[in-house]
Design an enzyme around this catalytic site. Structure first.
Site, PDB file in Angstrom:
ATOM      1  N   ARG A 269      34.732  80.509 -35.810  1.00 30.41           N
ATOM      2  CA  ARG A 269      34.625  79.060 -35.657  1.00 30.41           C
ATOM      3  C   ARG A 269      35.958  78.355 -35.902  1.00 30.41           C
ATOM      4  O   ARG A 269      36.004  77.172 -36.187  1.00 30.41           O
ATOM      5  CB  ARG A 269      33.534  78.487 -36.557  1.00 30.41           C
ATOM      6  CG  ARG A 269      32.195  79.168 -36.316  1.00 30.41           C
ATOM      7  CD  ARG A 269      31.004  78.298 -36.529  1.00 30.41           C
ATOM      8  NE  ARG A 269      29.791  79.043 -36.225  1.00 30.41           N
ATOM      9  CZ  ARG A 269      29.173  79.011 -35.054  1.00 30.41           C
ATOM     10  NH1 ARG A 269      29.633  78.274 -34.073  1.00 30.41           N
ATOM     11  NH2 ARG A 269      28.082  79.722 -34.855  1.00 30.41           N
TER      12      ARG A 269
ATOM     13  N   HIS B 242      34.770  90.145 -30.383  1.00 29.85           N
ATOM     14  CA  HIS B 242      34.207  88.944 -29.756  1.00 29.85           C
ATOM     15  C   HIS B 242      35.157  87.795 -30.057  1.00 29.85           C
ATOM     16  O   HIS B 242      35.540  87.590 -31.198  1.00 29.85           O
ATOM     17  CB  HIS B 242      32.804  88.644 -30.286  1.00 29.85           C
ATOM     18  CG  HIS B 242      32.011  87.755 -29.375  1.00 29.85           C
ATOM     19  ND1 HIS B 242      32.403  86.473 -29.068  1.00 29.85           N
ATOM     20  CD2 HIS B 242      30.884  87.975 -28.670  1.00 29.85           C
ATOM     21  CE1 HIS B 242      31.540  85.938 -28.219  1.00 29.85           C
ATOM     22  NE2 HIS B 242      30.597  86.834 -27.952  1.00 29.85           N
TER      23      HIS B 242
ATOM     24  N   TYR C   6      34.103  81.208 -30.608  1.00 33.09           N
ATOM     25  CA  TYR C   6      33.136  80.397 -29.855  1.00 33.09           C
ATOM     26  C   TYR C   6      33.731  79.065 -29.400  1.00 33.09           C
ATOM     27  O   TYR C   6      33.166  78.384 -28.561  1.00 33.09           O
ATOM     28  CB  TYR C   6      31.888  80.114 -30.703  1.00 33.09           C
ATOM     29  CG  TYR C   6      31.101  81.348 -31.057  1.00 33.09           C
ATOM     30  CD1 TYR C   6      30.920  82.368 -30.111  1.00 33.09           C
ATOM     31  CD2 TYR C   6      30.513  81.508 -32.309  1.00 33.09           C
ATOM     32  CE1 TYR C   6      30.189  83.511 -30.430  1.00 33.09           C
ATOM     33  CE2 TYR C   6      29.785  82.647 -32.628  1.00 33.09           C
ATOM     34  CZ  TYR C   6      29.632  83.649 -31.684  1.00 33.09           C
ATOM     35  OH  TYR C   6      28.914  84.761 -31.993  1.00 33.09           O
TER      36      TYR C   6
ATOM     37  N   HIS D 141      32.939  84.290 -23.815  1.00 24.47           N
ATOM     38  CA  HIS D 141      31.989  83.438 -23.097  1.00 24.47           C
ATOM     39  C   HIS D 141      32.815  82.728 -22.023  1.00 24.47           C
ATOM     40  O   HIS D 141      33.806  82.072 -22.351  1.00 24.47           O
ATOM     41  CB  HIS D 141      31.348  82.425 -24.046  1.00 24.47           C
ATOM     42  CG  HIS D 141      30.467  83.066 -25.081  1.00 24.47           C
ATOM     43  ND1 HIS D 141      29.892  82.378 -26.112  1.00 24.47           N
ATOM     44  CD2 HIS D 141      30.066  84.346 -25.234  1.00 24.47           C
ATOM     45  CE1 HIS D 141      29.166  83.208 -26.855  1.00 24.47           C
ATOM     46  NE2 HIS D 141      29.261  84.405 -26.351  1.00 24.47           N
TER      47      HIS D 141
ATOM     48  N   GLU E 238      31.074  87.446 -20.530  1.00 25.21           N
ATOM     49  CA  GLU E 238      29.692  87.681 -20.935  1.00 25.21           C
ATOM     50  C   GLU E 238      28.725  86.890 -20.048  1.00 25.21           C
ATOM     51  O   GLU E 238      28.966  85.724 -19.729  1.00 25.21           O
ATOM     52  CB  GLU E 238      29.510  87.281 -22.409  1.00 25.21           C
ATOM     53  CG  GLU E 238      28.105  87.544 -22.916  1.00 25.21           C
ATOM     54  CD  GLU E 238      27.997  87.576 -24.431  1.00 25.21           C
ATOM     55  OE1 GLU E 238      29.028  87.526 -25.123  1.00 25.21           O
ATOM     56  OE2 GLU E 238      26.865  87.656 -24.915  1.00 25.21           O
TER      57      GLU E 238
ATOM     58  N   ASP F 148      24.331  90.622 -21.696  1.00 22.78           N
ATOM     59  CA  ASP F 148      23.518  90.389 -22.892  1.00 22.78           C
ATOM     60  C   ASP F 148      22.048  90.299 -22.491  1.00 22.78           C
ATOM     61  O   ASP F 148      21.673  89.469 -21.659  1.00 22.78           O
ATOM     62  CB  ASP F 148      23.990  89.077 -23.553  1.00 22.78           C
ATOM     63  CG  ASP F 148      23.325  88.827 -24.892  1.00 22.78           C
ATOM     64  OD1 ASP F 148      22.077  88.816 -24.934  1.00 22.78           O
ATOM     65  OD2 ASP F 148      24.036  88.629 -25.888  1.00 22.78           O
TER      66      ASP F 148
ATOM     67  N   HIS G  91      20.369  86.926 -23.081  1.00 21.53           N
ATOM     68  CA  HIS G  91      20.846  85.914 -22.139  1.00 21.53           C
ATOM     69  C   HIS G  91      20.239  86.099 -20.743  1.00 21.53           C
ATOM     70  O   HIS G  91      19.805  85.126 -20.126  1.00 21.53           O
ATOM     71  CB  HIS G  91      22.375  85.927 -22.047  1.00 21.53           C
ATOM     72  CG  HIS G  91      23.067  85.675 -23.357  1.00 21.53           C
ATOM     73  ND1 HIS G  91      24.424  85.749 -23.507  1.00 21.53           N
ATOM     74  CD2 HIS G  91      22.568  85.356 -24.582  1.00 21.53           C
ATOM     75  CE1 HIS G  91      24.750  85.484 -24.770  1.00 21.53           C
ATOM     76  NE2 HIS G  91      23.639  85.253 -25.442  1.00 21.53           N
TER      77      HIS G  91
ATOM     78  N   HIS H 292      25.195  93.770 -24.794  1.00 24.95           N
ATOM     79  CA  HIS H 292      24.701  93.216 -26.046  1.00 24.95           C
ATOM     80  C   HIS H 292      23.191  93.370 -26.020  1.00 24.95           C
ATOM     81  O   HIS H 292      22.532  92.833 -25.127  1.00 24.95           O
ATOM     82  CB  HIS H 292      25.071  91.732 -26.161  1.00 24.95           C
ATOM     83  CG  HIS H 292      26.504  91.505 -26.532  1.00 24.95           C
ATOM     84  ND1 HIS H 292      27.101  90.266 -26.453  1.00 24.95           N
ATOM     85  CD2 HIS H 292      27.444  92.358 -27.022  1.00 24.95           C
ATOM     86  CE1 HIS H 292      28.359  90.376 -26.869  1.00 24.95           C
ATOM     87  NE2 HIS H 292      28.584  91.615 -27.210  1.00 24.95           N
TER      88      HIS H 292
ATOM     89  N   ASP I 186      19.522  80.218 -25.646  1.00 24.65           N
ATOM     90  CA  ASP I 186      20.121  81.409 -26.226  1.00 24.65           C
ATOM     91  C   ASP I 186      19.843  81.484 -27.720  1.00 24.65           C
ATOM     92  O   ASP I 186      20.582  80.915 -28.512  1.00 24.65           O
ATOM     93  CB  ASP I 186      21.642  81.354 -25.925  1.00 24.65           C
ATOM     94  CG  ASP I 186      22.396  82.498 -26.577  1.00 24.65           C
ATOM     95  OD1 ASP I 186      21.750  83.462 -27.018  1.00 24.65           O
ATOM     96  OD2 ASP I 186      23.639  82.425 -26.642  1.00 24.65           O
TER      97      ASP I 186
ATOM     98  N   HIS J  66      18.938  84.598 -30.367  1.00 22.24           N
ATOM     99  CA  HIS J  66      18.705  86.031 -30.532  1.00 22.24           C
ATOM    100  C   HIS J  66      17.589  86.307 -31.550  1.00 22.24           C
ATOM    101  O   HIS J  66      17.435  85.570 -32.511  1.00 22.24           O
ATOM    102  CB  HIS J  66      19.971  86.729 -31.025  1.00 22.24           C
ATOM    103  CG  HIS J  66      21.137  86.578 -30.088  1.00 22.24           C
ATOM    104  ND1 HIS J  66      22.333  87.201 -30.292  1.00 22.24           N
ATOM    105  CD2 HIS J  66      21.282  85.886 -28.935  1.00 22.24           C
ATOM    106  CE1 HIS J  66      23.170  86.892 -29.317  1.00 22.24           C
ATOM    107  NE2 HIS J  66      22.560  86.080 -28.481  1.00 22.24           N
TER     108      HIS J  66
ATOM    109  N   GLU K  28      23.486  92.277 -31.632  1.00 20.40           N
ATOM    110  CA  GLU K  28      23.941  91.006 -32.235  1.00 20.40           C
ATOM    111  C   GLU K  28      22.702  90.289 -32.744  1.00 20.40           C
ATOM    112  O   GLU K  28      22.552  89.085 -32.574  1.00 20.40           O
ATOM    113  CB  GLU K  28      24.594  90.117 -31.173  1.00 20.40           C
ATOM    114  CG  GLU K  28      25.953  90.502 -30.710  1.00 20.40           C
ATOM    115  CD  GLU K  28      26.431  89.551 -29.612  1.00 20.40           C
ATOM    116  OE1 GLU K  28      25.613  89.149 -28.762  1.00 20.40           O
ATOM    117  OE2 GLU K  28      27.613  89.210 -29.623  1.00 20.40           O
TER     118      GLU K  28
HETATM  119 ZN   LIG Z   1      23.773  84.803 -27.378  1.00 25.22          ZN
HETATM  120 ZN   LIG Z   2      26.238  88.388 -26.683  1.00 24.68          ZN
END
Ligand SMILES: [Zn+2]
Ligand SMILES: [Zn+2]
Length: 299
Positions: free
Chosen positions: A60, A90, A93, A130, A166, A199, A202, A236, A249, A251, A281
């Site tokens: 972040r 990864h 974000y 992403h 992704e 993913d 997703h 993922h 989204d 998880h 994840e």
């Molecule tokens: Zn996700």
């Molecule tokens: Zn993912």
């Protein structure tokens, strides 16, 4: 006698096949690197991973202090004897290569280039990204920006690490459908440094009902036809808290969401995906060991 030998042969073959399978089962999770990047390796091995994903900095924040020579060497040293392979990072974000705001786009380019540089230093083959969110300017312009900005990043940071785009759930102005990803790849110069991370949560939220055999095959067919299976470098594996086609989204741990568990069995048994690293994840790391065991039991 003949019978004995043939039985023994079958058993040996079975062991050989299982050893082969274990070698090839690339299963892992997103692992914490708290207290030092090298510590993630130990944590991954403790829970039975053969691959893993990490953040090399806070997910972040835009930027982090450069890695020291000692940190890099410590990580490479423990990785060397770990047996882990095809690991990935990864990216943050916050990065949005498609943003309509020029300042955000430029900050994203600098931040992603730094992330890519860290991967190269650590000899990590994949950086998951992403693709971005057009924030109102439309898919087409968003895709143009992503392609152009990826090339800028690749030119700033030459090397071997690939960026994996992704697949996204289709939420808001997010770019990340199979068709979007195909267009991004078509528009970039450095195609050989681009791959895809698929993913399960997703794609399920995006509208592929992978819990059923036909839904799974339709999704794979479309992926192969649109993007091409050779681009698929990572998976993922996440269950979804939100229903099929919700475009949201969220998880869930395996078996606790809306995706039928047979979907994960199908993936683990899909010949096309044998060499593709599979990363959890899911929201509860305490459940990782059981989830990894479950996935391995499907092979
Ligand atoms: Zn996700
Ligand atoms: Zn993912």
């Amino acid at each position: 006698m003949g019978r004995y030998y043939s039985t023994k042969k079958i058993i040996l073959k079975k062991i050989e096949r299982n050893t082969m399978k274990n070698k090839e089962t690339l299963v892992g999770a997103h692992i914490s690197a708290a207290g030092g990047l090298y510590k993630s390796v130990e944590r991954a091995l403790e829970i039975g991973c053969t691959t893993m994903q990490i953040f090399t900095k806070s997910n972040r924040s835009w930027f982090a202090p450069a890695l020291t020579h000692e940190e890099i060497e410590a990580f490479k040293q423990v990785m060397k004897n770990s047996g882990l392979s095809k690991i990935m990072v990864h990216s943050s974000y916050l990065i949005n290569l498609a943003a309509s705001n020029t300042e955000v786009r430029n900050k994203s380019i600098t931040s992603l280039a730094k992330e890519l540089g860290r991967c190269q230093d650590l000899e990590i083959p994949y950086l998951v990204l992403h693709p971005g969110s057009h924030t109102g300017s439309g898919d087409e312009l968003g895709i143009n920006h992503i392609a152009k900005n990826l090339d800028t990043v690749f030119e700033k940071v030459p090397g071997k690490t690939m960026i994996l785009l992704e697949t996204m759930a289709g939420q808001g102005t997010n770019i990340g459908s199979f068709a979007h990803i195909k267009s991004i790849i078509e528009q970039t110069e450095n195609k050989d440094r681009l791959g895809v991370c698929l993913d399960t949560c997703h794609v399920f939220a995006a509208g592929y009902n992978i819990g059923t055999p036909t839904g799974y095959e339709e999704m794979m067919d479309e992926f192969c036809k649109t993007i091409g299976i050779r681009r698929l470098k990572a998976l993922h594996l996440n269950d979804s808290k939100m229903p099929w086609g919700s475009k949201r989204d969220r998880h869930a741990s395996l078996g606790e969401g809306e995706i039928a568990q047979t979907a994960f069995k199908r993936i683990m048994q899909d010949e096309r995906l044998v060499n593709v690293p599979k990363i959890l994840e899911t929201p509860d790391p305490a459940k990782y060991p059981d989830e990894i065991k479950l996935l391995k039991s499907f092979t």
